[in-house]
Scaffold this active site. Structure first.
Site, mmCIF file in Angstrom:
data_model
loop_
_atom_site.group_PDB
_atom_site.id
_atom_site.type_symbol
_atom_site.label_atom_id
_atom_site.label_comp_id
_atom_site.label_asym_id
_atom_site.label_seq_id
_atom_site.Cartn_x
_atom_site.Cartn_y
_atom_site.Cartn_z
ATOM 1 N N GLY A 26 0.832 -1.206 0.000
ATOM 2 C CA GLY A 26 0.000 0.000 0.000
ATOM 3 C C GLY A 26 0.862 1.250 0.000
ATOM 4 O O GLY A 26 1.913 1.280 0.630
ATOM 5 N N ARG A 87 0.848 -4.603 -5.703
ATOM 6 C CA ARG A 87 0.850 -5.885 -4.992
ATOM 7 C C ARG A 87 1.026 -6.920 -6.095
ATOM 8 O O ARG A 87 0.313 -6.909 -7.079
ATOM 9 C CB ARG A 87 -0.452 -6.089 -4.230
ATOM 10 N N ASP A 118 5.006 -5.253 6.137
ATOM 11 C CA ASP A 118 5.516 -6.592 6.482
ATOM 12 C C ASP A 118 5.453 -7.573 5.310
ATOM 13 O O ASP A 118 6.335 -8.423 5.157
ATOM 14 C CB ASP A 118 4.809 -7.156 7.720
ATOM 15 N N SER A 120 5.925 -6.905 2.177
ATOM 16 C CA SER A 120 7.068 -6.621 1.301
ATOM 17 C C SER A 120 8.348 -7.202 1.890
ATOM 18 O O SER A 120 9.210 -7.709 1.153
ATOM 19 C CB SER A 120 7.226 -5.105 1.126
ATOM 20 N N THR A 141 4.196 2.353 5.603
ATOM 21 C CA THR A 141 2.806 1.889 5.676
ATOM 22 C C THR A 141 2.041 2.821 6.612
ATOM 23 O O THR A 141 2.594 3.250 7.632
ATOM 24 C CB THR A 141 2.702 0.435 6.176
ATOM 25 N N ASP A 143 -0.279 2.010 8.424
ATOM 26 C CA ASP A 143 -0.875 1.239 9.529
ATOM 27 C C ASP A 143 -0.110 1.286 10.845
ATOM 28 O O ASP A 143 -0.664 0.964 11.888
ATOM 29 C CB ASP A 143 -1.030 -0.228 9.116
ATOM 30 N N ASP A 145 1.872 -0.800 12.152
ATOM 31 C CA ASP A 145 1.686 -2.050 12.886
ATOM 32 C C ASP A 145 2.964 -2.902 12.916
ATOM 33 O O ASP A 145 2.911 -4.105 13.126
ATOM 34 C CB ASP A 145 0.527 -2.860 12.271
ATOM 35 N N ARG A 187 -7.204 -2.541 8.215
ATOM 36 C CA ARG A 187 -7.823 -3.868 8.048
ATOM 37 C C ARG A 187 -7.458 -4.794 9.200
ATOM 38 O O ARG A 187 -8.258 -5.573 9.674
ATOM 39 C CB ARG A 187 -7.363 -4.501 6.728
ATOM 40 N N ARG A 262 -25.882 8.606 11.257
ATOM 41 C CA ARG A 262 -25.237 8.647 9.939
ATOM 42 C C ARG A 262 -23.914 7.890 9.978
ATOM 43 O O ARG A 262 -23.258 7.841 11.018
ATOM 44 C CB ARG A 262 -24.948 10.081 9.507
HETATM 45 P P1 ATP Z 1 0.842 -2.632 3.547
HETATM 46 O O1 ATP Z 1 1.134 -2.778 5.015
HETATM 47 O O2 ATP Z 1 0.705 -1.217 3.149
HETATM 48 O O3 ATP Z 1 -0.300 -3.496 3.081
HETATM 49 P P2 ATP Z 1 2.698 -4.616 2.618
HETATM 50 O O4 ATP Z 1 4.107 -4.529 2.204
HETATM 51 O O5 ATP Z 1 2.408 -5.419 3.861
HETATM 52 O O6 ATP Z 1 2.163 -3.131 2.758
HETATM 53 P P3 ATP Z 1 1.530 -6.652 0.924
HETATM 54 O O7 ATP Z 1 0.543 -6.541 -0.175
HETATM 55 O O8 ATP Z 1 1.213 -7.550 2.060
HETATM 56 O O9 ATP Z 1 1.818 -5.156 1.411
HETATM 57 O O10 ATP Z 1 2.928 -7.148 0.308
HETATM 58 C C1 ATP Z 1 3.490 -6.483 -0.801
HETATM 59 C C2 ATP Z 1 3.970 -7.480 -1.801
HETATM 60 O O11 ATP Z 1 5.035 -8.265 -1.226
HETATM 61 C C3 ATP Z 1 2.967 -8.516 -2.250
HETATM 62 O O12 ATP Z 1 2.096 -8.025 -3.226
HETATM 63 C C4 ATP Z 1 3.868 -9.603 -2.810
HETATM 64 O O13 ATP Z 1 4.314 -9.272 -4.089
HETATM 65 C C5 ATP Z 1 5.078 -9.534 -1.869
HETATM 66 N N1 ATP Z 1 4.980 -10.606 -0.870
HETATM 67 C C6 ATP Z 1 4.237 -10.646 0.241
HETATM 68 N N2 ATP Z 1 4.398 -11.817 0.893
HETATM 69 C C7 ATP Z 1 5.265 -12.552 0.144
HETATM 70 C C8 ATP Z 1 5.830 -13.859 0.257
HETATM 71 N N3 ATP Z 1 5.556 -14.660 1.279
HETATM 72 N N4 ATP Z 1 6.674 -14.262 -0.712
HETATM 73 C C9 ATP Z 1 6.969 -13.466 -1.746
HETATM 74 N N5 ATP Z 1 6.466 -12.239 -1.898
HETATM 75 C C10 ATP Z 1 5.628 -11.778 -0.983
#
Ligand code: ATP
Length: 338
Positions: A26, A87, A118, A120, A141, A143, A145, A187, A262
């Site tokens: 995100g 993503r 996390d 990523s 992020t 969030d 978190d 979320r 509302r």
């Molecule tokens: P946010 O907290 O904003 O959602 P994020 O980094 O946690 O950010 P995700 O959509 O969970 O967002 O992860 C980003 C991308 O990282 C995923 O779309 C995917 O390409 C890659 N990714 C996540 N988990 C794995 C995994 N276990 N193995 C390989 N790639 C992964």
């Protein structure tokens, strides 16, 4: 104290020449400030820095261009990310990772800075296990978190955006003696709800980390009704276990049929906008720290700030646990909303 160092890769790993930077998951306000800091620190230390567009998906598709200092001019104040983000389901497959690695080889990229959450960093761990590309992460992020840092890039701006919107809602709620439910992003994490709700003096805040007892929520409204407290604001995190804002709104309407109720979903406005000063400074410090960390041989760690100091936390620790919510804040809300 972190200092710029010229002794690169003291741990016996291949010397880094070209760094790839990407934003993933995100988007969050302040990602541009982080990109700017990575590019300028990298160039200052003698590296070439390459922007990988659209996160891991762009890595697979070879959307990679070299960035010069002027390419990141005047982006520190801009929301979103000039590199775009994505993503990528493909990166979660062996074939996708192999193609991504081939693209890095083609562009001679031998280290990565990953700005994301996390998920990523989970991707970075899997990728390193297969292809041994060093990587340092930056928490980007809204969030907040993640363990290993007191703040994540974008959180402060998102909370302020939500706060300003709820303040406006309060004005109209008061004018009509209305009960408002406001859904904010989160979320899995309730930090935006908690912080925006507290900063607006919300009567109730419903978050995923804490079981929502609808009876208690309704009882607090009843108590306000008895005391003729006309306005009642309930901030609901989108992932709250109650079943969501509409579900809560329906339950409130059934119990208080005469009440003017509302709902308002704030949605993506919380991701956009010019980053706050706090987010710009945080992103600058972490972008600088990420590249200095790579230069010092750090790998598979996230740069964070804890108690004002830069710390590097292994990705494996960051992805293993979630940051617990501060329970005293939940108790405080009940006290401050009497
Ligand atoms: P946010 O907290 O904003 O959602 P994020 O980094 O946690 O950010 P995700 O959509 O969970 O967002 O992860 C980003 C991308 O990282 C995923 O779309 C995917 O390409 C890659 N990714 C996540 N988990 C794995 C995994 N276990 N193995 C390989 N790639 C992964």
């Amino acid at each position: 104290m972190l200092r710029v160092t010229t002794s690169k890769m003291g741990n016996g790993m291949k010397q880094i020449r070209n760094i790839g930077v990407l934003t993933s998951g995100g988007d969050s306000p302040g990602m541009n400030a982080a990109i700017r800091a990575v590019v300028r620190t990298g160039i200052y230390l003698g590296y070439h820095v390459f922007g990988i567009h659209r996160g891991y998906q762009g890595m697979i598709e070879g959307e990679i261009t070299e960035l010069k200092t002027t390419d990141v001019s005047n982006i520190i104040s801009r929301g979103g990310t000039i590199l775009k983000t994505a993503r990528s389901k493909d990166f979660m497959t062996s074939e996708g990772m192999a193609t991504a690695y081939a693209q890095l080889l083609k562009h001679n990229i031998d280290a990565l800075v990953i700005v994301g959450g996390d998920g990523s960093f989970r991707g970075a761990v899997d990728f390193f296990e297969k292809y041994s590309i060093p990587a340092v992460g930056i928490p980007g992020t809204i969030d907040k978190d993640l363990v290993g840092t007191d703040f994540t890039i974008g959180f402060d701006t998102a909370v302020n955006t939500a706060m300003e919107a709820i303040d406006k809602i309060k004005d109209t709620a008061e004018a009509h003696d209305r009960l408002f439910l406001v859904e904010v992003m989160g979320r899995d994490a309730g930090y935006i709800a908690l912080n925006s709700g507290i900063s607006c003096g919300a009567e109730d805040i419903l978050i995923p980390e804490e079981e929502t007892r609808l009876d208690d929520v309704l009882e607090r409204i009843a108590s306000d009704e008895r005391r003729k407290k006309a306005m009642h604001i309930i901030v609901v995190a989108e992932g709250d276990d109650s079943g969501g804002i509409e579900f809560v709104a329906k339950a409130v309407a059934e119990r208080f049929p005469g009440k003017d109720i509302r709902s308002c979903v704030l949605g993506h406005i919380q991701r956009g906008g010019s980053p706050s000063a706090a987010d710009r400074v945080l992103a600058s410090r972490l972008g600088y720290a990420a590249v200095c960390g790579l230069a010092e041989g750090k790998n598979q760690v996230m740069a964070g700030i804890v108690n004002g100091e830069i710390v590097y936390t292994p990705f494996k620790n960051v992805i293993k646990s979630r940051l617990p919510i501060q329970k005293d804040m939940l108790n405080m809300i009940k006290v401050l909303s009497i």
